[in-house]
Design an enzyme around this catalytic site. Structure first.
Site, short mmCIF file in Angstrom:
data_model
loop_
_atom_site.label_atom_id
_atom_site.label_comp_id
_atom_site.label_asym_id
_atom_site.label_seq_id
_atom_site.Cartn_x
_atom_site.Cartn_y
_atom_site.Cartn_z
N ASP A 143 0.83 -1.22 0.00
CA ASP A 143 0.00 0.00 0.00
C ASP A 143 0.86 1.26 0.00
O ASP A 143 1.98 1.26 0.51
CB ASP A 143 -0.92 -0.02 1.23
N HIS A 203 2.70 3.09 -8.98
CA HIS A 203 2.48 1.67 -9.28
C HIS A 203 3.68 1.09 -10.04
O HIS A 203 4.10 -0.04 -9.78
CB HIS A 203 1.20 1.48 -10.10
N LEU A 259 10.71 -20.82 -4.30
CA LEU A 259 9.79 -19.88 -3.64
C LEU A 259 8.44 -19.95 -4.35
O LEU A 259 8.40 -19.99 -5.58
CB LEU A 259 10.34 -18.44 -3.73
C1 IPE Z 1 -5.52 -2.75 -0.16
O1 IPE Z 1 -5.16 -1.41 -0.38
C2 IPE Z 1 -5.50 -3.51 -1.44
C3 IPE Z 1 -4.18 -3.70 -2.04
C4 IPE Z 1 -3.04 -3.34 -1.55
C5 IPE Z 1 -4.18 -4.41 -3.30
P1 IPE Z 1 -6.26 -0.27 -0.61
O2 IPE Z 1 -5.51 1.00 -0.71
O3 IPE Z 1 -7.16 -0.64 -1.71
O4 IPE Z 1 -7.08 -0.36 0.76
P2 IPE Z 1 -7.90 0.72 1.58
O5 IPE Z 1 -8.95 1.26 0.66
O6 IPE Z 1 -6.94 1.81 2.01
O7 IPE Z 1 -8.43 -0.01 2.76
C1 IPE Z 2 -1.52 0.18 -3.44
O1 IPE Z 2 -1.32 1.55 -3.47
C2 IPE Z 2 -1.74 -0.43 -4.81
C3 IPE Z 2 -3.09 -0.93 -5.06
C4 IPE Z 2 -4.09 -0.93 -4.21
C5 IPE Z 2 -3.35 -1.49 -6.38
P1 IPE Z 2 -2.53 2.55 -3.52
O2 IPE Z 2 -2.90 2.78 -4.94
O3 IPE Z 2 -3.64 2.10 -2.65
O4 IPE Z 2 -1.86 3.87 -2.93
P2 IPE Z 2 -2.49 4.88 -1.87
O5 IPE Z 2 -2.98 4.07 -0.71
O6 IPE Z 2 -3.59 5.59 -2.58
O7 IPE Z 2 -1.36 5.78 -1.50
MG MG Z 3 -4.09 2.38 -0.69
#
Ligand code: IPE
Ligand code: IPE
Ligand code: MG
Length: 237
Positions: free
Chosen positions: A17, A34, A128
């Site tokens: 995240d 990303h 792995l």
């Molecule tokens: C959780 O992250 C899902 C992934 C890392 C794939 P999100 O950014 O989607 O989750 P919330 O919305 O903060 O809970």
């Molecule tokens: C995690 O990073 C990647 C996915 C959920 C695909 P985010 O896209 O949720 O990044 P933030 O949380 O908005 O910073």
């Molecule tokens: Mg996120």
């Protein structure tokens, strides 16, 4: 399946995240977060291999992530396909077996074919197991498991009384995978966001502030040091 030492988790699961916030802090588009996040995936696979971790699960796309703007969803799907093509040779060379968990009925044909391709071409990997949670959510997984079990009961294969914890575990997407020992969520958020709810009953949890694009081998090693200090009691003394 056992690691060299019980100080090294057999199975590490990561909620990757903070890509968007990382990009924003750098004055970049979310998507660039990303892209940098894919490099962190590469780094963590190397660090997992080097430390003798046997299973690495990465939460890459949740069932709820379809609710993001279409442009971001498309970009994430495209990035997945490109990464599959770019990384497959190295994964094969390193003996990494890729397994996908999640729904498979909502992807485009192109994404489905890349998904099948990476699973089949890495199937022989023995060093792995890389579990990619893609269109995954835990409640969806548990719901599907309940449907499967109900069908087995309806068909007379098992009685309701025979349903035990193992029956449930064996009907989840993770049937062949041991429970995670250690769950890491980057970016400082302290929640599971629908990730491995059944499997995480006794997992150790770690919530570093680091955004996923900054989580490289050094940060993975630091996380393992945190794990090594934990005292797992499983309800006993
Ligand atoms: C959780 O992250 C899902 C992934 C890392 C794939 P999100 O950014 O989607 O989750 P919330 O919305 O903060 O809970
Ligand atoms: C995690 O990073 C990647 C996915 C959920 C695909 P985010 O896209 O949720 O990044 P933030 O949380 O908005 O910073
Ligand atoms: Mg996120």
């Amino acid at each position: 399946m056992e690691s060299n030492s019980n100080r090294i988790p057999t199975h590490v699961a990561i909620i990757m995240d903070g890509n968007g916030r990382w990009a924003k802090a750098q004055g970049k588009e979310r998507f660039e977060g990303h892209i940098e996040g894919v490099d962190s995936v590469r780094e963590c696979i190397k660090a997992a291999r080097r430390n003798g971790v046997r299973y690495l699960t990465l939460y890459a796309f949740s069932t709820e992530n379809w609710g993001r703007p279409q442009e971001e969803v498309n970009a994430l799907m495209e990035l997945f396909c490109k990464s599959v093509i770019a990384e497959t040779p190295e994964l094969k060379k390193e003996g990494v077996k890729v397994v996908m968990i999640g729904r498979r009925d909502r992807f485009s044909e192109k994404v489905c074919s890349h998904l099948e391709q990476i699973e089949s071409s890495t199937a022989e990997g023995e060093n792995l197991t890389l579990v990619l949670a893609f269109d995954y959510s835990s409640r969806d997984e548990i719901t599907v498991a309940m449907q499967r079990i109900a069908k087995q009961v309806a068909e007379g294969q098992i009685t309701p009384e025979e349903i035990c914890e193992q029956t449930i575990a064996q009907n989840l997407y993770t049937a062949q995978i041991p429970d995670p020992d250690f769950i890491i969520r980057t970016s400082g958020e302290c929640r599971l966001s629908n990730f491995l709810l059944w499997q995480s009953s006794y997992a150790e949890m770690y919530f570093p502030q680091t955004m996923w694009p900054d989580f490289k081998q050094e940060q993975f090693d630091e996380a393992l040091e945190v794990y090594a200090q934990r005292n797992r009691r499983y309800g006993k003394l």
